[in-house]
Design a protein around this motif. Sequence first.
Motif, mmCIF file in Angstrom:
data_model
loop_
_atom_site.group_PDB
_atom_site.id
_atom_site.type_symbol
_atom_site.label_atom_id
_atom_site.label_comp_id
_atom_site.label_asym_id
_atom_site.label_seq_id
_atom_site.Cartn_x
_atom_site.Cartn_y
_atom_site.Cartn_z
ATOM 1 N N GLY A 1 1.183 39.382 -16.262
ATOM 2 C CA GLY A 1 0.010 40.117 -16.110
ATOM 3 C C GLY A 1 -0.128 41.320 -15.084
ATOM 4 N N PHE A 2 -1.122 42.170 -15.208
ATOM 5 C CA PHE A 2 -1.199 43.436 -14.177
ATOM 6 C C PHE A 2 -1.771 42.948 -12.937
ATOM 7 C CE2 PHE A 2 -3.944 46.519 -12.684
ATOM 8 C CZ PHE A 2 -3.244 47.451 -12.614
ATOM 9 N N ASP A 3 -2.789 42.213 -12.986
ATOM 10 C CA ASP A 3 -3.360 41.553 -11.648
ATOM 11 C C ASP A 3 -2.491 40.951 -10.775
ATOM 12 O OD1 ASP A 3 -5.993 42.235 -10.187
ATOM 13 O OD2 ASP A 3 -5.966 40.106 -10.379
ATOM 14 N N ASN B 1 -4.973 44.538 -21.657
ATOM 15 C CA ASN B 1 -4.454 44.573 -22.859
ATOM 16 C C ASN B 1 -3.095 45.237 -22.926
ATOM 17 O OD1 ASN B 1 -4.201 44.730 -25.500
ATOM 18 N ND2 ASN B 1 -5.645 46.478 -26.073
ATOM 19 N N LEU B 2 -2.078 44.568 -22.845
ATOM 20 C CA LEU B 2 -0.564 44.929 -22.450
ATOM 21 C C LEU B 2 -0.071 45.009 -23.734
ATOM 22 C CD1 LEU B 2 0.102 42.326 -19.715
ATOM 23 C CD2 LEU B 2 -0.909 44.644 -19.536
ATOM 24 N N ALA B 3 0.664 46.287 -24.149
ATOM 25 C CA ALA B 3 1.307 46.608 -25.518
ATOM 26 C C ALA B 3 2.721 46.507 -24.991
ATOM 27 C CB ALA B 3 1.056 48.063 -25.669
ATOM 28 N N PRO B 4 3.227 46.105 -26.428
ATOM 29 C CA PRO B 4 4.776 45.953 -26.676
ATOM 30 C C PRO B 4 5.535 47.225 -25.836
ATOM 31 C CG PRO B 4 3.619 45.653 -28.822
ATOM 32 C CD PRO B 4 2.690 46.125 -27.791
ATOM 33 N N GLY B 5 6.362 46.859 -24.954
ATOM 34 C CA GLY B 5 7.135 47.782 -24.370
ATOM 35 C C GLY B 5 6.823 48.192 -22.942
ATOM 36 N N PHE C 1 5.932 42.043 -27.597
ATOM 37 C CA PHE C 1 4.760 41.833 -28.541
ATOM 38 C C PHE C 1 3.493 41.946 -27.454
ATOM 39 C CE2 PHE C 1 6.270 37.531 -27.990
ATOM 40 C CZ PHE C 1 5.302 36.871 -27.439
ATOM 41 N N ARG C 2 2.379 42.222 -28.161
ATOM 42 C CA ARG C 2 1.338 42.324 -27.072
ATOM 43 C C ARG C 2 0.620 40.981 -26.715
ATOM 44 N NH1 ARG C 2 -2.524 46.249 -27.128
ATOM 45 N NH2 ARG C 2 -1.014 47.236 -28.861
ATOM 46 N N HIS C 3 0.419 41.064 -25.488
ATOM 47 C CA HIS C 3 -0.164 40.007 -24.499
ATOM 48 C C HIS C 3 -1.606 40.536 -24.091
ATOM 49 C CE1 HIS C 3 4.129 39.319 -24.473
ATOM 50 N NE2 HIS C 3 4.123 38.282 -23.524
ATOM 51 N N GLY D 1 -8.687 49.224 -23.169
ATOM 52 C CA GLY D 1 -7.598 50.343 -23.226
ATOM 53 C C GLY D 1 -6.180 49.914 -23.043
ATOM 54 N N ASP D 2 -5.227 50.538 -23.632
ATOM 55 C CA ASP D 2 -3.850 50.071 -23.482
ATOM 56 C C ASP D 2 -2.870 51.509 -23.395
ATOM 57 O OD1 ASP D 2 -3.703 50.842 -26.050
ATOM 58 O OD2 ASP D 2 -2.749 48.986 -26.797
ATOM 59 N N SER D 3 -1.725 50.941 -23.631
ATOM 60 C CA SER D 3 -0.766 52.097 -23.313
ATOM 61 C C SER D 3 -0.640 53.097 -24.873
ATOM 62 C CB SER D 3 0.860 51.733 -23.252
ATOM 63 O OG SER D 3 0.873 51.149 -22.041
ATOM 64 N N THR D 4 -1.455 52.624 -25.960
ATOM 65 C CA THR D 4 -1.393 53.448 -27.097
ATOM 66 C C THR D 4 -2.787 53.832 -27.246
ATOM 67 O OG1 THR D 4 -2.218 51.440 -28.542
ATOM 68 C CG2 THR D 4 0.279 51.648 -28.217
ATOM 69 N N THR D 5 -3.772 53.757 -26.429
ATOM 70 C CA THR D 5 -4.910 54.340 -26.295
ATOM 71 C C THR D 5 -5.067 55.790 -26.050
ATOM 72 O OG1 THR D 5 -5.760 52.167 -25.704
ATOM 73 C CG2 THR D 5 -7.318 54.291 -25.415
#
Length: 662
Positions: free
Chosen positions: A335-337, A373-377, A394-396, A516-520
């Motif tokens: 997770g991020f938080d 919204n965590l993107a692959p990588g 993969f996406r989490h 939003g995620d790293s591809t946004t």
Amino acid sequence: MTKTSLLIALSWAILVGGCAGAAQAAPADPYFADIDVRHDARADQATIAGVVFDDANRNGRLDAGERGVAGVKVSNSREVVLTDKAGRYALPVRPDMAVFVVQPSGWRVPTDERWVPRFAYQHKPAGSPKALRYDGLPPTGPLPSAINFPIIPSSNPTKTGQNFACAVLGDVQPASNIEVGYVRDSLVREMLNAPEKPACLLALGDIVSDDLHLIPRTAQVMGALGVPQWWVQGNHDYDHDADHDIDSSDTWRRLYGPNNYAFEMGQVVFIVLDNVSFPCGEDPREARERPFCKQYWKTYAGRLLPDQMTFIENVLKTTDPKKLVVFAAHIPFVGFDNAESQPHQTANLDELYALVKGRPALALTGHSHTLENLAPGDSMGGWKDTVGVSTIPFRHLVAGAVAGDWWGGDYDIDGTPMSIQGDGSPRGYVDFAVEGTRYTLDYRASGLPRDRAMWLSVSTPRFRAWADKIFAWRDAPEDGRDPVPPLSVQDLPDVKLLTPTDLRGESWLTADVWMGDSTTKVMVAIDGGPPQPMIRTQDMKGEGVRSGSAYSDPFALQRQLTMARAAIQSQSGDPETQGYVQGRQKRLPPMPPQPRGSRADHSPHLWRRDLPTDLAEGMHTAVVTVTRDQGAPSRDTLVFEVRPTRPKPTFDFDHWNRFKNQ
């Protein structure tokens, strides 16, 4: 069919009759039945056997002339076997197990009248080893002679039968009957009014908040939607008075069903995992040492046990490798938080990633009451030390919470707490739409238009100074600080009215893009000019969480840092109605309006764009557009002003009183 079930069926037909679209795959009618458990005499106690059959007359019983269904997965929560040509299966017996059918693609298992799937038998011969607060699991006695599983063909209206949509629910988590009412008046009402019905609900744990007596009512309330509801067990759904993890799911198993299982829809296999170890003290079944669990006994931690890894491996062995694998669990895998926290992420991830390597996969979790919204990588500082991985393959998705910030905050227009979450996102649920093995993820914010996807605001020097002062008060020991906060939202000047001083002191636009995620890609066009990129405040490249007023969402914080609900009182004489009760805490007495709950001073989905210091006086617009790889594009407009000085905010009585009414 009872009167209640008839009403549900009629409501369903009326509501979905006109719906269309590729992702529409909800069942056309109820299938209320149970599994067929036989108790004839038997000698073999080492094997359990039965038949998976096409329940042509929909009575849940294997009747003469009904055919078995070949190639269906059946499990004892560890081993997984496929039925033979006649639909027969046989599995080794475990002393404490659930025996269940994995709903196959193109078929439906029955549900009860609350639309809770009926697909499993619980085997625990002696029942719970001690009396439990919520009764646990009674002795199941000798093994049945046969367990037969009824299924019927799915009535998927799409041409391919591969497309569907499910509503993914983060923590629903009512702690009281008051809060079950909030579930009814927000989630259920809004989904009944939605233009399309999902094929299922996938609730990611913390269905309730420790009071397991609320499970039946919560199931009935959510069952009013008329779609199957697949549940994950969370850390607040346990028997907290159990002494061992293997017994702490007993009440859940009696009231809902297995805590580890799988089901299929279209080209997706869902693997549902209880990844909460409770209590997480020393346990011979633990896959590895967890120092946190040696410090505390009656607490929990995220983990996957060896039997679960075996179950996952066996499901995958019997599943087409081209199918999308969706893991559904409660505690985030990462997770991020909680990037630095061991108990709030999941151990053994390296083993899990190895099992699913080369397959399309997605992880859906809840627990943290944040939307991540965590993107692959992606990578965060802390992951390597806490769970042993640096990046995710993969996406989490940490799916936010139906309860938002634990049903906190002031009431909205419908009388439900606004409950803005710690990352700044509103309470709501995720629309998971699948076409084959491709999918989209869109957030449906509760109480807001379905297509709203972000908050827009402005961070000014005055806002940051205001927030810092309240943060300092909030962080001081409660018993030693003044009960009245130093500032409230009424002390904050309008952040969308700026002066040259604000611009020179650094002011910027903020876009809190919930999914939003790293591809946004987030762009802003000011006053009709060319679109310019906004900059994400987190890189997700191995850094730590960036927090503080400069990383805050001004929109969310203004609603979080003054909470007037705490001040409500009356002369009714009922102590329970003075101040307020939230969650399982004791009643808070009437008190001055003040911050309670989470604060949006950090977020993985916040973007910013510095405002020019030479903006002309007058009105300005900022049009923000968002494009995402796996979700709908969105657009919103912020209107703001630049004035030479800040005008008086309230009615100007000084000027008014200079003149007498004629």
